[in-house]
Design an enzyme around this catalytic site. Structure first.
Site, PDB file in Angstrom:
ATOM      1  N   LYS A 162       0.844  -1.197   0.000  1.00  0.00           N
ATOM      2  CA  LYS A 162       0.000   0.000   0.000  1.00  0.00           C
ATOM      3  C   LYS A 162       0.872   1.238   0.000  1.00  0.00           C
ATOM      4  O   LYS A 162       1.848   1.314   0.749  1.00  0.00           O
ATOM      5  CB  LYS A 162      -0.914   0.006   1.230  1.00  0.00           C
ATOM      6  CG  LYS A 162      -1.922   1.167   1.245  1.00  0.00           C
ATOM      7  CD  LYS A 162      -2.916   1.017   2.386  1.00  0.00           C
ATOM      8  CE  LYS A 162      -2.329   1.377   3.728  1.00  0.00           C
ATOM      9  NZ  LYS A 162      -3.285   1.193   4.836  1.00  0.00           N
ATOM     10  N   LYS A 164       0.833   5.791  -0.380  1.00  0.00           N
ATOM     11  CA  LYS A 164       0.037   7.000  -0.220  1.00  0.00           C
ATOM     12  C   LYS A 164      -0.132   7.707  -1.561  1.00  0.00           C
ATOM     13  O   LYS A 164       0.778   7.718  -2.401  1.00  0.00           O
ATOM     14  CB  LYS A 164       0.705   7.967   0.762  1.00  0.00           C
ATOM     15  CG  LYS A 164       0.948   7.389   2.153  1.00  0.00           C
ATOM     16  CD  LYS A 164      -0.333   7.071   2.884  1.00  0.00           C
ATOM     17  CE  LYS A 164      -0.048   6.623   4.306  1.00  0.00           C
ATOM     18  NZ  LYS A 164      -1.266   6.207   5.026  1.00  0.00           N
ATOM     19  N   ASP A 193      -3.870   4.865  -0.501  1.00  0.00           N
ATOM     20  CA  ASP A 193      -4.446   5.532   0.667  1.00  0.00           C
ATOM     21  C   ASP A 193      -4.273   7.031   0.502  1.00  0.00           C
ATOM     22  O   ASP A 193      -3.144   7.529   0.441  1.00  0.00           O
ATOM     23  CB  ASP A 193      -3.733   5.040   1.929  1.00  0.00           C
ATOM     24  CG  ASP A 193      -4.270   5.668   3.206  1.00  0.00           C
ATOM     25  OD1 ASP A 193      -5.211   6.486   3.140  1.00  0.00           O
ATOM     26  OD2 ASP A 193      -3.737   5.338   4.278  1.00  0.00           O
ATOM     27  N   ASN A 195      -5.602   9.307   2.664  1.00  0.00           N
ATOM     28  CA  ASN A 195      -5.574   9.956   3.984  1.00  0.00           C
ATOM     29  C   ASN A 195      -6.417  11.232   4.055  1.00  0.00           C
ATOM     30  O   ASN A 195      -5.962  12.269   4.537  1.00  0.00           O
ATOM     31  CB  ASN A 195      -4.147  10.264   4.407  1.00  0.00           C
ATOM     32  CG  ASN A 195      -3.452   9.069   5.047  1.00  0.00           C
ATOM     33  OD1 ASN A 195      -2.355   8.717   4.640  1.00  0.00           O
ATOM     34  ND2 ASN A 195      -4.078   8.434   6.026  1.00  0.00           N
ATOM     35  N   GLU A 219      -8.336   3.808  -0.065  1.00  0.00           N
ATOM     36  CA  GLU A 219      -8.527   4.000   1.373  1.00  0.00           C
ATOM     37  C   GLU A 219      -8.721   5.466   1.719  1.00  0.00           C
ATOM     38  O   GLU A 219      -7.937   6.320   1.297  1.00  0.00           O
ATOM     39  CB  GLU A 219      -7.318   3.429   2.115  1.00  0.00           C
ATOM     40  CG  GLU A 219      -7.396   3.496   3.615  1.00  0.00           C
ATOM     41  CD  GLU A 219      -6.254   2.720   4.256  1.00  0.00           C
ATOM     42  OE1 GLU A 219      -5.829   3.128   5.362  1.00  0.00           O
ATOM     43  OE2 GLU A 219      -5.766   1.726   3.676  1.00  0.00           O
ATOM     44  N   GLU A 245      -9.897   3.747  10.129  1.00  0.00           N
ATOM     45  CA  GLU A 245      -8.873   4.087  11.114  1.00  0.00           C
ATOM     46  C   GLU A 245      -9.272   5.296  11.939  1.00  0.00           C
ATOM     47  O   GLU A 245      -8.768   5.489  13.053  1.00  0.00           O
ATOM     48  CB  GLU A 245      -7.529   4.341  10.440  1.00  0.00           C
ATOM     49  CG  GLU A 245      -7.484   5.586   9.570  1.00  0.00           C
ATOM     50  CD  GLU A 245      -6.131   5.807   8.930  1.00  0.00           C
ATOM     51  OE1 GLU A 245      -5.322   6.551   9.518  1.00  0.00           O
ATOM     52  OE2 GLU A 245      -5.888   5.238   7.853  1.00  0.00           O
ATOM     53  N   HIS A 295      -5.925  -1.904  11.270  1.00  0.00           N
ATOM     54  CA  HIS A 295      -5.064  -0.763  10.935  1.00  0.00           C
ATOM     55  C   HIS A 295      -3.829  -0.740  11.833  1.00  0.00           C
ATOM     56  O   HIS A 295      -3.923  -0.660  13.055  1.00  0.00           O
ATOM     57  CB  HIS A 295      -5.868   0.526  11.105  1.00  0.00           C
ATOM     58  CG  HIS A 295      -5.078   1.778  10.894  1.00  0.00           C
ATOM     59  ND1 HIS A 295      -4.693   2.614  11.928  1.00  0.00           N
ATOM     60  CD2 HIS A 295      -4.582   2.342   9.772  1.00  0.00           C
ATOM     61  CE1 HIS A 295      -4.022   3.642  11.447  1.00  0.00           C
ATOM     62  NE2 HIS A 295      -3.928   3.511  10.146  1.00  0.00           N
TER      63      HIS A 295
END
Length: 368
Positions: A162, A164, A193, A195, A219, A245, A295
């Site tokens: 995974k 970012k 991800d 975020n 994600e 998360e 997570h």
């Protein structure tokens, strides 16, 4: 005679990350907890936060939680329910549940030690091993640094990784995802991800560009509180949506599941308040055919993953486990070989934290 809790103590460890997670997260904070009982029992647990509020968590444990749990029976589920009601005035989740995890983990550790068992065996181990995926907090990495990290994961045997995303220009995200897919080849899993960096229109534009790279999931692209947006996103997304998360209670997980706004939930065992609520959330997801991917915190998540009825993946951020950070006072309770995690079957949670780094190669850290 009924056993009672006689005391709860907490201390804060702040340890620099070996690979920085960026300018706003150079450290991780572990709030180490210890519960004692009137028959001489001792249970060890912890709370954790990578950025916000470690001193607040410690203060909550010392000034509000410790006096309340003293005198209670050391039953983790009964204590959890009473404590959550007590603390709810300060918030149903967030700092309250993070602090509660320090109590809950210590009580499960105590219970397993009394049974001369690991927590995994106490809860009922269902999986012989669980797959680990390589994860990185790497949005600030150069393209060469990112590719180098993925190459290390491939060399270590990871079948899933995974990275970012969320650069200001989606073209840069596409370049990075394409480079990672080139290293991985067609058969390894690739997750991304964001975020919470995007809004709904930006997420759809990103999916138009990135979907072709064979993504296992996207994600947390949008602010985690925005159920309305996630409901619309999941309805139209060609890629499975993962989040969790930043959800802290079973009620919020229920809301997202019932709204059909998520494909995969990712509860953080500490942020939801420990093993007790985590197990309840897992069963909620299972009854709704929703996948669960814990997570972070592989030493803890790995042990619980081995007790889950459905196979899962355990997240391991490069060089950020407790063992790699040098904060454990003994051997790790889990072992990872060729991307598979197994329990070392130590008593309780098998987690004790040292006052000093476990070897001179590790960065120093502050104990308070």
């Amino acid at each position: 005679m009924t056993t009672r809790i006689t005391g709860l103590s907490a201390r804060l460890l702040t340890v620099p990350l070996r690979r920085s997670w960026g300018g706003d997260a150079p450290d991780n904070h572990v709030i180490v907890t210890e519960i004692r009982t009137d028959d001489g029992g001792v249970g060890h647990g912890f709370s954790w936060t990578p950025t916000i509020g470690p001193q607040a968590v410690k203060a909550l444990l010392e000034y509000d939680i410790a006096p309340f749990v003293t005198g209670l029976e050391p039953n983790p589920e009964l204590v959890w329910d009473q404590l959550w009601k007590r603390l709810h005035e300060a918030g149903g989740g967030g700092l309250t549940t993070i602090a509660m995890a320090g109590v809950d983990l210590a009580l499960w550790d105590l219970q397993a030690r009394r049974a001369e068992s690991s927590v995994t065996r106490l809860l009922g181990q269902r999986q012989e091993s669980v797959e680990v995926y390589g994860s990185g907090v790497n949005l600030h990495y150069t393209l060469d640094e990112l590719v180098g990290q993925v190459q290390r994961w491939v060399a270590a045997g990871h079948k899933a990784v995974k990275i970012k995303v969320g650069k200001p220009d989606i073209k840069e995200d596409a370049e990075r995802v394409a480079a990672v897919r080139s290293v991985l080849g067609p058969d390894r899993k690739l997750m991304i991800d964001a975020n919470q960096r995007w809004d709904l229109p930006t997420t759809f534009r990103a999916l138009d560009v990135l979907t072709g790279y064979g993504l296992e999931w996207l994600e947390e692209p949008i602010r985690a509180d925005d159920l309305w947006a996630y409901r619309r996103l999941r309805k139209h997304s060609p890629v499975p949506i993962a989040l969790g998360e930043n959800l802290h209670t079973i009620y919020r997980f229920r809301d997202f599941i019932e709204a059909e706004a998520v494909d995969i939930i990712q509860p953080n065992i500490v942020r939801v308040g420990g093993i007790t609520p985590f197990r309840r959330i897992v069963e909620l997801a299972r009854t709704n055919s929703i996948k669960v991917m814990p997570h972070l915190l592989p030493e803890l998540s790995g042990q619980l993953a081995l007790t889950m009825a459905e196979p899962t993946l355990v997240e391991d951020v490069e060089d950020a486990s407790f063992e790699q950070l040098g904060v454990l006072g003994g051997p790790s309770p889990v072992r990872v070989r060729n991307s598979l995690l197994n329990s070392t079957d130590q008593p309780g949670l098998g987690l004790t934290f040292t006052e000093q780094p476990s070897n001179t190669d590790q960065p120093s850290f502050v104990s308070r």
